[in-house]
Design an enzyme around this catalytic site. Structure first.
Site, mmCIF file in Angstrom:
data_model
loop_
_atom_site.group_PDB
_atom_site.id
_atom_site.type_symbol
_atom_site.label_atom_id
_atom_site.label_comp_id
_atom_site.label_asym_id
_atom_site.label_seq_id
_atom_site.Cartn_x
_atom_site.Cartn_y
_atom_site.Cartn_z
ATOM 1 N N THR A 69 0.847 -1.198 0.000
ATOM 2 C CA THR A 69 0.000 0.000 0.000
ATOM 3 C C THR A 69 0.881 1.246 0.000
ATOM 4 O O THR A 69 0.685 2.168 -0.797
ATOM 5 C CB THR A 69 -0.927 0.004 1.233
ATOM 6 O OG1 THR A 69 -1.756 -1.164 1.157
ATOM 7 C CG2 THR A 69 -1.806 1.241 1.265
ATOM 8 N N GLN A 174 0.780 -9.269 -5.936
ATOM 9 C CA GLN A 174 0.115 -10.569 -5.950
ATOM 10 C C GLN A 174 0.868 -11.587 -6.814
ATOM 11 O O GLN A 174 0.637 -12.779 -6.707
ATOM 12 C CB GLN A 174 -1.312 -10.356 -6.471
ATOM 13 C CG GLN A 174 -2.359 -11.309 -6.004
ATOM 14 C CD GLN A 174 -2.519 -11.475 -4.507
ATOM 15 O OE1 GLN A 174 -2.258 -12.556 -3.984
ATOM 16 N NE2 GLN A 174 -2.960 -10.467 -3.799
ATOM 17 N N SER A 194 5.149 -6.959 -1.933
ATOM 18 C CA SER A 194 4.718 -7.016 -0.530
ATOM 19 C C SER A 194 5.230 -8.308 0.099
ATOM 20 O O SER A 194 5.118 -9.384 -0.510
ATOM 21 C CB SER A 194 3.183 -6.997 -0.490
ATOM 22 O OG SER A 194 2.734 -7.192 0.836
ATOM 23 N N CYS A 319 -9.092 -7.202 1.599
ATOM 24 C CA CYS A 319 -8.946 -5.799 1.993
ATOM 25 C C CYS A 319 -10.252 -5.057 1.802
ATOM 26 O O CYS A 319 -10.483 -4.018 2.388
ATOM 27 C CB CYS A 319 -7.878 -5.120 1.150
ATOM 28 S SG CYS A 319 -6.518 -6.166 0.746
HETATM 29 N N1 PLP Z 1 -1.732 -4.634 -4.190
HETATM 30 C C1 PLP Z 1 -2.299 -5.839 -4.376
HETATM 31 C C2 PLP Z 1 -2.460 -6.362 -5.770
HETATM 32 C C3 PLP Z 1 -2.739 -6.582 -3.277
HETATM 33 O O1 PLP Z 1 -3.300 -7.787 -3.466
HETATM 34 C C4 PLP Z 1 -2.581 -6.046 -1.982
HETATM 35 C C5 PLP Z 1 -3.108 -6.780 -0.778
HETATM 36 O O2 PLP Z 1 -4.168 -7.381 -0.830
HETATM 37 C C6 PLP Z 1 -1.972 -4.797 -1.825
HETATM 38 C C7 PLP Z 1 -1.562 -4.119 -2.956
HETATM 39 C C8 PLP Z 1 -1.730 -4.194 -0.460
HETATM 40 O O3 PLP Z 1 -0.661 -4.867 0.131
HETATM 41 P P1 PLP Z 1 -0.128 -4.567 1.622
HETATM 42 O O4 PLP Z 1 -1.011 -5.356 2.532
HETATM 43 O O5 PLP Z 1 1.294 -5.055 1.632
HETATM 44 O O6 PLP Z 1 -0.224 -3.098 1.856
#
Ligand code: PLP
Length: 377
Positions: A69, A174, A194, A319
């Site tokens: 994020t 992902q 991530s 999320c």
């Molecule tokens: N981008 C994608 C494609 C995701 O699947 C996610 C989490 O579900 C994120 C960003 C956010 O990741 P993080 O939890 O490391 O902030």
């Protein structure tokens, strides 16, 4: 017996990652000049070097963040604020960690184009490129979708998108651990990863920033991460991230074929459910995600019932699953609302076992069919 099939939301820590993190004895501030500070700095820089080695980039192009994020926000807001050009181009299937910073910029007067996808969730490279003008500062396009698994034509966009001033950012959060992720092969300027999506710790991510690309920092403070991401570095998390990425790369081929086999087995198990529609079926997609909808059912109710039978899945993207609205990705794929509300996402990972799959195969179709019988009464 239980089956954790919500790995697209987060994954378990890999034992090798845990061991690597436990072995970190350096506790001091990596900015301190004394011996203990230097030990912490060495551990941090060794982690950065390892990430750079796996991604086939230079260590100086790797920035640790608190997750995908933050990395997405830094890429999008940081690139837009540093650029002379104003416009942003992204796609309708992005994670909210991309869409929301883009919308934030639109509220502050930046033109934003959100390119649509087809019924499989695939965005056409041509459609993205048509939206790009000399005024475009940034194109943000994900490598693999987190809800349905569809892969996007990132390399096509990044190589063709080179004619104007636009930078290309890719959210690969992902994709890592399920396919090879190499920023230079993709041709992108910025790339997000991530830790917790690939058996690393939560709360750590990486932003790859191609050498020469200028971003404006989101937060201001000391000179950490070359002033782009100030704040005392989380050395243990960086070490865990680097080990997770290295293990994912080492085991990629074996993991991919296991995950594909598991996905196929789950797909086959639900194939006979009346009315079931499988998403992104037959298009290039992740080996780890199976998303399907059953008309007339509520995905959230199924998630709760399956949990009582010790099968953990998601009704969409974790999320965003606190919302009762159908997901924006399924909407963009033109899935009708009543069908979209009956969606389940089953996601496997490198450590999913045969026993978990067999448990799910025994429970999931039977539960859906019980719900269908209750509804028919
Ligand atoms: N981008 C994608 C494609 C995701 O699947 C996610 C989490 O579900 C994120 C960003 C956010 O990741 P993080 O939890 O490391 O902030």
């Amino acid at each position: 017996m239980s089956a954790y099939l919500d790995n697209a939301a987060t994954t378990r820590l890999h034992p090798e990652v845990r061991d690597a993190m436990v072995a970190v004895t350096a506790f001091a501030n990596p900015s301190s000049l004394h011996r203990l500070g230097r030990e912490a700095r060495d551990a941090l820089e060794a982690a950065r070097d390892e990430v750079a080695r796996v991604l086939r980039v230079d260590s100086g192009e790797i920035y640790f963040t608190s997750g995908a994020t933050e990395a997405n926000n830094l890429a999008i807001l940081g690139a837009a604020r540093a650029a002379d050009a104003a416009a942003i181009v992204t796609t309708a299937v992005e994670h909210s960690a991309v869409l929301e910073p883009c919308r934030h910029l639109r509220k502050r007067g930046r033109p934003l184009t959100i390119v649509d996808c087809d019924r499989d969730g695939r965005v056409a490279a041509d459609a993205v490129l048509e939206a790009v003008t000399e005024e475009t500062a940034l194109i943000s396009i994900m490598l693999a979708n987190n809800e349905v698994g569809t892969l996007q034509p990132v390399a096509e966009v990044a190589t063709a998108g080179r004619s104007g001033p636009a930078l290309v950012h890719c959210d690969a959060a992902q994709a890592s651990g399920k396919m090879s992720v190499r920023p230079r092969e993709l041709g992108v300027d910025l790339l997000t990863l991530s830790g917790h999506k690939m058996h690393g710790p939560r709360g750590v991510g990486v932003l790859y920033v191609r050498s020469g690309v200028v971003l404006e920092p989101l937060v201001h403070g000391g000179g950490h991460e070359r002033s782009l991401r100030p704040g005392t570095e989380n050395v243990i998390a960086a070490v865990g991230f680097a080990r997770a990425l290295a293990v994912a790369e080492r085991d990629l081929d074996e993991n991919r074929s296991r995950m594909s086999g598991f996905r196929a087995r789950l797909r086959e198990a639900v194939a006979g459910v009346p009315g079931l529609v499988c998403h992104a079926d037959g298009v290039p997609s992740l080996p780890s995600i199976l998303s399907f909808s059953v008309p007339g059912l509520l995905g959230d109710a199924l998630v709760v019932d399956l949990d009582m039978r010790d099968v953990q899945v998601s009704s969409g993207s974790a999320c965003e699953s606190r919302s009762v609205d159908p997901s924006h990705v399924l909407k963009a794929m033109a899935v009708p609302d009543d069908l979209a509300l009956g969606t389940l996402r089953l996601s496997v990972a490198a450590d999913t076992t045969e026993a978990e799959i067999e448990h799910a195969v025994g429970v999931v179709p039977e539960t859906i069919e019980r719900f269908l019988r209750l509804r028919a009464r």
